[in-house]
Design an enzyme around this catalytic site. Structure first.
Site, mmCIF file in Angstrom:
data_model
loop_
_atom_site.group_PDB
_atom_site.id
_atom_site.type_symbol
_atom_site.label_atom_id
_atom_site.label_comp_id
_atom_site.label_asym_id
_atom_site.label_seq_id
_atom_site.Cartn_x
_atom_site.Cartn_y
_atom_site.Cartn_z
ATOM 1 N N GLU A 143 1.379 -22.182 51.502
ATOM 2 C CA GLU A 143 0.119 -21.450 51.563
ATOM 3 C C GLU A 143 -1.009 -22.214 50.885
ATOM 4 O O GLU A 143 -2.135 -22.237 51.391
ATOM 5 C CB GLU A 143 0.255 -20.049 50.963
ATOM 6 C CG GLU A 143 0.457 -19.971 49.470
ATOM 7 C CD GLU A 143 1.898 -20.122 49.044
ATOM 8 O OE1 GLU A 143 2.168 -20.005 47.840
ATOM 9 O OE2 GLU A 143 2.756 -20.365 49.920
ATOM 10 N N HIS A 163 9.662 -14.081 54.314
ATOM 11 C CA HIS A 163 9.860 -12.984 53.372
ATOM 12 C C HIS A 163 10.590 -11.792 54.009
ATOM 13 O O HIS A 163 11.539 -11.256 53.431
ATOM 14 C CB HIS A 163 8.508 -12.511 52.820
ATOM 15 C CG HIS A 163 7.967 -13.378 51.730
ATOM 16 N ND1 HIS A 163 7.244 -14.522 51.984
ATOM 17 C CD2 HIS A 163 8.046 -13.266 50.373
ATOM 18 C CE1 HIS A 163 6.891 -15.081 50.821
ATOM 19 N NE2 HIS A 163 7.358 -14.342 49.844
#
Length: 273
Positions: A143, A163
């Site tokens: 990210e 996730h």
């Protein structure tokens, strides 16, 4: 940057000293190999000199390092990269051990705080142009590479958010990069499926700016950094302010929401699951 003259400080108040490269490069040596040349600073993630292995220590170091790098006026352009690969997961036996061993006081808040500062300090505390050179595959934590001003990728680099596949809500940052760069619908697909995005697809989707072979990746990052460094100081720093503005807005509006939901989901599963 020239130091503030002593006589000027005597008349106007002494400035607080800023971080010194010699100090923080040693302070973070377990997590980053730092190099600086003519104002261009390179932070290369590593673990014991090899590919960086994700762990809570590195999770803690990221945000703190960004803050000190950003507060050193001698830094003019930042390059972030890895060693061998961008990031490797912790070994399965170590993950199992971490789940069994007692955790320090306020561990949940420390984890939340470090996750917040990982992106907050990159975007709000680093006021110089940033370049990420994603030098190989990664199971996650790309990210902050996406949030850099320019993102380069090696031909074997990968991007994903897994996730949900691991039973956790995707709220610690990658979701923001995907939503901002891909749009709501395409981001939703990758957040639900955890599908891996290869480098060429990432280029087509607009996640990265260039795809290069590994041997050409870092030289290209330095070529771009030196070209940016050659521009007037105020112009390049204010260009960074303009370029990073969408990320500042996105973080202020959405980041805490996502991270709080991710951590609540983890806690709720343990308490009520």
């Amino acid at each position: 940057m020239s130091p503030i003259p002593e006589d000027w400080q005597a008349r106007n108040g002494r400035y607080v000293s800023t971080p010194r490269f010699e100090d923080y490069s040693e302070k973070y040596a377990d997590h980053f190999a730092m190099t600086r040349r003519d104002g261009v600073i390179e932070l290369r993630m590593h673990t014991d000199g090899g590919p960086a292995v994700y762990g809570m220590g590195m999770h803690n170091a990221w945000g703190q390092a960004w803050q000190e790098v950003g507060n050193d006026p001698d830094n003019e352009v930042l390059i972030l990269t890895g060693t061998g690969d961008w990031l490797k997961p912790a070994p399965a036996d170590r993950l199992a051990e971490m789940m069994r061993e007692p955790r320090p006081d306020h561990f949940a808040y420390r984890t939340y705080y470090d996750a917040m500062k990982l992106l907050e300090n990159l975007i709000h505390a680093v006021d110089i142009p940033t370049i990420a050179a994603v030098n190989g595959p990664s199971p996650g934590h790309t990210e902050f590479a996406l949030l850099c001003d320019i993102t380069l990728a090696s031909e074997d680099a990968t991007f994903s958010d897994t996730h949900l596949l691991a039973g956790t809500a995707p709220g610690d940052g990658m979701h923001l990069g995907l939503q901002e760069l891909l749009g709501t619908k395409r981001a939703a697909y990758y957040l639900y499926t955890g599908a891996e995005i290869d480098a060429r697809t990432a280029l087509d989707l607009g996640l990265v700016n260039e795809v290069l072979s590994r041997e050409k990746l870092l030289p290209r990052a330095w070529e771009l950094a030196e070209a940016i460094r050659s521009r007037p100081k105020a112009a390049r720093r204010l260009t960074h302010a303009i370029v990073s503005r969408p990320w500042k807005r996105r973080l202020v509006e959405d980041f805490g929401f996502g991270l709080a939901h991710e951590m609540f989901g983890i806690s709720a599963d343990k308490i009520f699951g």
